[in-house]
Design an enzyme around this catalytic site. Structure first.
Site, short mmCIF file in Angstrom:
data_model
loop_
_atom_site.label_atom_id
_atom_site.label_comp_id
_atom_site.label_asym_id
_atom_site.label_seq_id
_atom_site.Cartn_x
_atom_site.Cartn_y
_atom_site.Cartn_z
N GLY A 13 0.88 -1.26 0.07
CA GLY A 13 0.01 0.04 0.01
C GLY A 13 0.81 1.12 -0.05
N ALA A 14 1.84 1.28 -0.74
CA ALA A 14 2.91 2.31 -0.72
C ALA A 14 2.74 3.28 -1.67
CB ALA A 14 4.32 1.70 -0.57
N GLY A 15 1.57 3.22 -2.33
CA GLY A 15 1.36 4.23 -3.67
C GLY A 15 0.94 5.79 -3.26
N ASP A 63 -2.64 -7.35 -5.27
CA ASP A 63 -3.66 -7.21 -4.22
C ASP A 63 -3.51 -7.90 -3.30
OD1 ASP A 63 -5.80 -7.24 -2.80
OD2 ASP A 63 -7.27 -7.86 -4.24
N VAL A 64 -2.90 -7.45 -1.99
CA VAL A 64 -2.42 -8.24 -0.97
C VAL A 64 -3.41 -9.15 -0.46
CG1 VAL A 64 -0.64 -6.58 -0.33
CG2 VAL A 64 -2.77 -6.57 0.83
N SER A 146 -3.04 0.48 14.07
CA SER A 146 -3.92 1.91 14.52
C SER A 146 -4.23 1.97 15.97
CB SER A 146 -5.09 1.86 13.76
OG SER A 146 -6.10 2.96 14.13
N TYR A 160 -13.00 -2.07 11.29
CA TYR A 160 -11.56 -1.63 11.18
C TYR A 160 -10.73 -2.11 12.34
CZ TYR A 160 -7.70 1.59 10.53
OH TYR A 160 -6.43 2.31 10.09
N LYS A 164 -7.52 -4.53 13.28
CA LYS A 164 -6.27 -4.17 13.60
C LYS A 164 -6.00 -4.84 14.88
CE LYS A 164 -4.95 -1.23 10.44
NZ LYS A 164 -3.81 -1.49 9.52
N1 LIG Z 1 -4.31 7.78 7.74
C1 LIG Z 1 -4.68 7.71 9.21
O1 LIG Z 1 -5.11 8.54 9.86
C2 LIG Z 1 -4.16 6.47 9.86
C3 LIG Z 1 -4.36 6.16 11.38
C4 LIG Z 1 -4.09 4.84 11.80
C5 LIG Z 1 -3.62 4.06 10.99
N2 LIG Z 1 -3.32 4.05 9.89
C6 LIG Z 1 -3.00 3.05 9.09
O2 LIG Z 1 -1.89 3.42 8.21
C7 LIG Z 1 -1.79 2.67 7.02
C8 LIG Z 1 -1.88 3.41 5.83
O3 LIG Z 1 -2.97 4.44 5.88
P1 LIG Z 1 -3.17 5.48 4.90
O4 LIG Z 1 -3.98 6.56 5.47
O5 LIG Z 1 -1.83 5.91 4.21
O6 LIG Z 1 -3.72 4.69 3.69
P2 LIG Z 1 -4.15 5.03 2.30
O7 LIG Z 1 -5.83 4.70 1.97
O8 LIG Z 1 -4.12 6.43 1.88
O9 LIG Z 1 -3.27 4.40 1.26
C9 LIG Z 1 -2.96 3.03 1.19
C10 LIG Z 1 -2.65 2.58 -0.07
O10 LIG Z 1 -2.90 1.12 -0.05
C11 LIG Z 1 -3.63 0.75 -1.10
N3 LIG Z 1 -4.22 -0.39 -0.86
C12 LIG Z 1 -5.70 -0.61 -0.61
N4 LIG Z 1 -6.03 -1.87 -0.56
C13 LIG Z 1 -4.83 -2.71 -1.03
C14 LIG Z 1 -4.56 -4.04 -1.17
N5 LIG Z 1 -5.86 -4.78 -1.17
N6 LIG Z 1 -3.40 -4.59 -1.88
C15 LIG Z 1 -2.45 -3.54 -1.95
N7 LIG Z 1 -2.65 -2.40 -1.73
C16 LIG Z 1 -3.91 -1.63 -1.30
C17 LIG Z 1 -4.47 1.68 -1.67
O11 LIG Z 1 -4.40 1.76 -3.01
C18 LIG Z 1 -3.52 3.20 -1.30
O12 LIG Z 1 -2.48 3.55 -2.43
C19 LIG Z 1 -2.95 1.68 7.08
O13 LIG Z 1 -2.47 0.47 7.68
C20 LIG Z 1 -4.03 2.22 7.93
O14 LIG Z 1 -4.92 1.28 8.77
C21 LIG Z 1 -3.80 5.14 9.10
#
Ligand SMILES: NC(=O)c1ccc[n+]([C@@H]2O[C@H](COP(=O)([O-])OP(=O)(O)OC[C@H]3O[C@@H](n4cnc5c(N)ncnc54)[C@H](O)[C@@H]3O)[C@@H](O)[C@H]2O)c1
Length: 252
Positions: A13-15, A63-64, A146, A160, A164
């Site tokens: 999910g590093a995009g 897709d993971v 999270s 969610y 987690k």
């Molecule tokens: N954003 C927040 O406030 C927040 C808070 C607590 C925890 N987190 C955790 O941090 C992590 C990253 O969150 P974020 O906000 O950067 O997410 P995001 O949704 O901005 O980006 C995540 C990326 O994951 C990709 N993705 C989604 N499903 C996928 C799959 N099945 N296979 C491969 N890639 C997939 C998406 O295309 C997206 O580009 C997550 O684990 C999230 O639960 C985020």
């Protein structure tokens, strides 16, 4: 210290969002990084930004939550990078369909994506990298979790949060099972984050930021630095932990 040259990392999910900061930080420390995302264009964008900054990265779009895709994608990444993945960061964790809805209003057909992504997806990726790590006597697994997995919140994220909590529990067991192999496994429980792709409505987040002791939301750079620390060779005695990365907010 925290030198990662010669290591090969996979960041899921590093995009966009936090994963970009993680991939960027690992590459800056010298790791060759496989940039995973469900959306190929997003993975490619991160890859090219790392390359422009002088790092080594490849795109690894899959897709993971699809077991066969993970098996094939991890094998292909290892082949291109010239050896098995020895740093895995399970960062993908927000299903595309996620909304903020109280449990009583979420029909059963909308429960599964959380489990598929945060439990099966994370475990598929771990399963695909673990044997070579144990054989090599070195590996690092970092699970992005999270605060919603650590405490009850009245913001409509129970499913969610459950997913987690579940993966954090799995990581604790995995870490103990792997004790003495040279492979560590830890979770980072993030607080509320911001990222360039998802600008926050500051009229809403200003109040939240004031409630955070450090006084601001977290950023991809904050997460990247913490992941580098957990992935580093120096952290061989740190395993099975969930570390709160939340600007000092309290989680249970
Ligand atoms: N954003 C927040 O406030 C927040 C808070 C607590 C925890 N987190 C955790 O941090 C992590 C990253 O969150 P974020 O906000 O950067 O997410 P995001 O949704 O901005 O980006 C995540 C990326 O994951 C990709 N993705 C989604 N499903 C996928 C799959 N099945 N296979 C491969 N890639 C997939 C998406 O295309 C997206 O580009 C997550 O684990 C999230 O639960 C985020």
């Amino acid at each position: 210290m925290f030198e990662l040259t010669g290591h090969r990392a996979l960041v899921t999910g590093a995009g966009q969002g936090q994963g970009v900061g993680i991939a960027r930080a690992l590459a800056a420390q010298g790791a060759a990084v496989a940039v995973n995302d469900l959306v190929p264009e997003r993975a490619e964008k991160t890859r090219s930004a790392i390359a422009e900054a002088g790092g080594t990265a490849i795109s690894a779009a899959f897709d993971v939550s699809d077991h066969d895709a993970v098996t094939a994608g991890v094998a292909a990444a290892a082949e291109v990078l010239g050896g098995p993945i020895d740093i895995l960061v399970n960062n993908a964790g927000i299903p595309e369909s996620m909304g903020a809805v109280p449990f009583r209003q979420v029909p059963p057909e909308r429960w599964r994506p959380y489990v598929d992504l945060n439990l099966y997806g994370a475990m598929y990726c771990i399963s695909a990298v673990i044997e070579p790590m144990v054989e090599a006597g070195w590996g690092r697994i970092v699970q992005i979790s999270s605060g919603a997995g650590r405490t009850g919140l009245k913001i409509g994220v129970s499913l969610y949060g459950a997913s987690k909590s579940g993966i954090e529990g799995f990581i604790r067991h995995l870490a103990v099972e792997l004790g003495g192999t040279g492979v560590t496994a830890n979770s980072l429980a993030l607080g509320l984050m911001t990222a360039p792709e998802k600008p926050q409505d500051t009229s809403v987040t200003a109040g939240i930021a004031r409630s955070i002791p450090i006084g601001r939301l977290g950023t991809p750079d904050d997460v990247g630095a913490a992941v580098v620390f957990l992935a580093s060779p120096e952290m061989e005695w740190l395993t099975g932990q969930t570390i709160n990365l939340n600007g000092g907010s309290t989680f249970s």
